[in-house]
Design a protein around this motif. Structure first.
Motif, PDB file in Angstrom:
ATOM      1  N   PHE A 113      -2.758   9.800  -4.030  1.00 45.38           N
ATOM      2  CA  PHE A 113      -1.596   8.952  -3.719  1.00 45.38           C
ATOM      3  C   PHE A 113      -1.930   7.470  -3.867  1.00 45.38           C
ATOM      4  O   PHE A 113      -3.090   7.054  -3.917  1.00 45.38           O
ATOM      5  N   GLY A 114      -0.872   6.661  -3.909  1.00 39.94           N
ATOM      6  CA  GLY A 114      -1.022   5.211  -3.973  1.00 39.94           C
ATOM      7  C   GLY A 114      -0.796   4.549  -2.626  1.00 39.94           C
ATOM      8  O   GLY A 114      -0.413   5.195  -1.654  1.00 39.94           O
ATOM      9  N   GLY A 115      -1.030   3.222  -2.603  1.00 35.97           N
ATOM     10  CA  GLY A 115      -0.844   2.479  -1.364  1.00 35.97           C
ATOM     11  C   GLY A 115      -1.796   1.318  -1.216  1.00 35.97           C
ATOM     12  O   GLY A 115      -2.054   0.857  -0.090  1.00 35.97           O
ATOM     13  N   SER A 162      -0.127   8.473   2.032  1.00 34.87           N
ATOM     14  CA  SER A 162      -0.374   9.774   2.625  1.00 34.87           C
ATOM     15  C   SER A 162      -0.367  10.849   1.548  1.00 34.87           C
ATOM     16  O   SER A 162       0.422  10.794   0.602  1.00 34.87           O
ATOM     17  N   ARG A 163      -1.236  11.834   1.700  1.00 36.45           N
ATOM     18  CA  ARG A 163      -1.307  12.936   0.730  1.00 36.45           C
ATOM     19  C   ARG A 163      -0.045  13.794   0.764  1.00 36.45           C
ATOM     20  O   ARG A 163       0.267  14.478  -0.202  1.00 36.45           O
ATOM     21  N   ASP A 164       0.666  13.800   1.913  1.00 37.04           N
ATOM     22  CA  ASP A 164       1.849  14.659   2.035  1.00 37.04           C
ATOM     23  C   ASP A 164       3.140  13.849   2.132  1.00 37.04           C
ATOM     24  O   ASP A 164       4.103  14.266   2.761  1.00 37.04           O
ATOM     25  N   GLU A 165       3.143  12.680   1.490  1.00 33.65           N
ATOM     26  CA  GLU A 165       4.355  11.876   1.408  1.00 33.65           C
ATOM     27  C   GLU A 165       5.483  12.708   0.783  1.00 33.65           C
ATOM     28  O   GLU A 165       5.313  13.318  -0.275  1.00 33.65           O
ATOM     29  N   SER A 213      -0.809   4.367  -8.851  1.00 33.88           N
ATOM     30  CA  SER A 213      -1.253   3.050  -8.415  1.00 33.88           C
ATOM     31  C   SER A 213      -2.724   3.081  -7.985  1.00 33.88           C
ATOM     32  O   SER A 213      -3.595   3.317  -8.822  1.00 33.88           O
ATOM     33  N   ALA A 214      -3.018   2.870  -6.704  1.00 38.64           N
ATOM     34  CA  ALA A 214      -4.408   2.948  -6.249  1.00 38.64           C
ATOM     35  C   ALA A 214      -5.000   4.313  -6.578  1.00 38.64           C
ATOM     36  O   ALA A 214      -6.181   4.424  -6.952  1.00 38.64           O
ATOM     37  N   GLY A 215      -4.192   5.359  -6.463  1.00 35.93           N
ATOM     38  CA  GLY A 215      -4.657   6.703  -6.808  1.00 35.93           C
ATOM     39  C   GLY A 215      -4.953   6.837  -8.287  1.00 35.93           C
ATOM     40  O   GLY A 215      -5.884   7.540  -8.693  1.00 35.93           O
ATOM     41  N   SER A 264       5.641   5.209  -9.886  1.00 35.20           N
ATOM     42  CA  SER A 264       6.376   6.343  -9.313  1.00 35.20           C
ATOM     43  C   SER A 264       7.434   6.935 -10.243  1.00 35.20           C
ATOM     44  O   SER A 264       7.659   8.141 -10.236  1.00 35.20           O
ATOM     45  N   LYS A 265       8.070   6.104 -11.061  1.00 33.06           N
ATOM     46  CA  LYS A 265       9.175   6.564 -11.915  1.00 33.06           C
ATOM     47  C   LYS A 265       8.837   7.788 -12.772  1.00 33.06           C
ATOM     48  O   LYS A 265       9.659   8.715 -12.879  1.00 33.06           O
ATOM     49  N   PRO A 266       7.682   7.827 -13.413  1.00 29.30           N
ATOM     50  CA  PRO A 266       7.411   8.950 -14.325  1.00 29.30           C
ATOM     51  C   PRO A 266       7.427  10.321 -13.661  1.00 29.30           C
ATOM     52  O   PRO A 266       7.703  11.328 -14.320  1.00 29.30           O
TER      53      PRO A 266
END
Length: 312
Positions: free
Chosen positions: A57-59, A65-68, A152-154, A260-262
């Motif tokens: 995940f990003g942030g 969070s992994r479960d966003e 992103s960060a991920g 996130s869009k893709p």
């Protein structure tokens, strides 16, 4: 009438259940006194070995969070298309949890902390990958079809891990000749303190999405004295020069929204890439330049300090 009702109920239950993957949460490591967990999503099919997408995940290495819930439809879609998904925790060195870890203030201290954040995330991804390999037989996963994907960060963590795997040193946690089947990066980059990223081995096929108006993760590069981030456009040119497989979705005037869009808008391209690169092992060299006429012209060049000094 009653018969029609039961047919409707059967179809409804079948359709809804076929879209929801089962989820199992497991601890995969303890690092710096912190327990790290992963969520394993699967459609429950045990007839054949499937691919597996390890998602990061990003942030900004500070949150996330992994479960966003936002990611869940993307995970379910991957499961519907023959891939298990493993969404992982990783240490967030830019978060307040690590404020007292010992990094000094100022630009130098922030760069050291940022470097550690990326290294920790990449290391945790590699540890999670080792965990998946150990459970591959139990989970009916094909170890030759493990994909790393991040936002992103991920995405930075995924690209950084691939760059590490293609370095000179062996990774003790992984089999000697292991590599990912592919990387899918949503607005990612590679961090280096020694100038442009070096590849001592051929990287796996890499798919990258990036907007050239991204002021969170550099589209091209952001470096000072050989320290900085090298983004998707730069990496694409490196892969092209090495005659490696790549797919660069190059979005004019798009911002960090490409982190996130893709996952919603470009599923066809993602699946085509995975089918070609992972399942059919075909060489792919695509630079897809996309311009949305509804977007305004935006700034496309930013100071390296914009990227290297931000938090979160």
């Amino acid at each position: 009438m009653l018969k029609s009702f039961f047919v409707f109920v059967f179809v409804f239950v079948f359709v809804t259940s076929s879209h929801a993957a089962s989820k199992e949460t497991l601890k995969y490591a303890d690092c710096e006194g912190k327990a790290l967990y992963l969520d394993h999503y699967s459609n429950g099919d045990t007839v054949f070995s499937r691919g597996c997408v390890i998602f990061v995940f990003g942030g900004g290495f500070a949150a996330g969070s992994r479960d966003e819930k936002y990611y869940t439809p993307y995970f379910d879609w991957l499961c519907e298309n023959g891939y298990d998904v493993v969404s992982i925790d990783y240490r967030l060195a830019m978060s307040h949890e690590y404020d007292s870890y010992g990094w000094k203030s100022g630009v130098s201290g922030r760069i050291k902390r940022f470097k550690s954040a990326i290294q920790w995330a990449a290391d945790d991804l590699i540890t999670a990958t080792s965990f998946v390999l150990k459970h591959a037989r139990e989970w009916h996963i094909d170890v030759t079809k493990i994909v790393a994907c991040g936002s992103s960060a991920g995405a930075i963590a995924c690209l950084q891990a691939e760059n590490i795997l293609c370095g000179k040193e062996l990774i003790a946690e992984l089999p000697e000749h292991f590599n990912y089947a592919a990387i899918v990066s949503f607005a990612g980059a590679i961090f280096s303190t020694n100038g442009r990223p070096c590849w001592y081995k051929r990287p796996c096929p890499i798919m990258m999405f990036h907007g050239n108006s991204d002021r969170r993760v550099p589209y091209q590069k952001a470096s000072l004295f050989g320290i900085g981030l090298w983004g998707s456009a730069y990496i694409t040119q490196q892969l092209k020069d090495m005659d490696c497989s790549y797919y660069f979705y190059d979005a004019t005037y798009q911002t960090h929204s490409m982190a996130s869009k893709p996952m919603n808008d470009n599923r066809k391209e993602i699946l085509d890439f995975l089918n070609q690169a992972v399942n059919n092992l075909n060489k792919i060299q695509i630079h897809n330049m996309v311009a949305d006429p509804s977007l305004p012209k935006r700034k496309t060049k930013f100071s390296p300090f914009i990227y290297l000094s931000q938090k979160g």
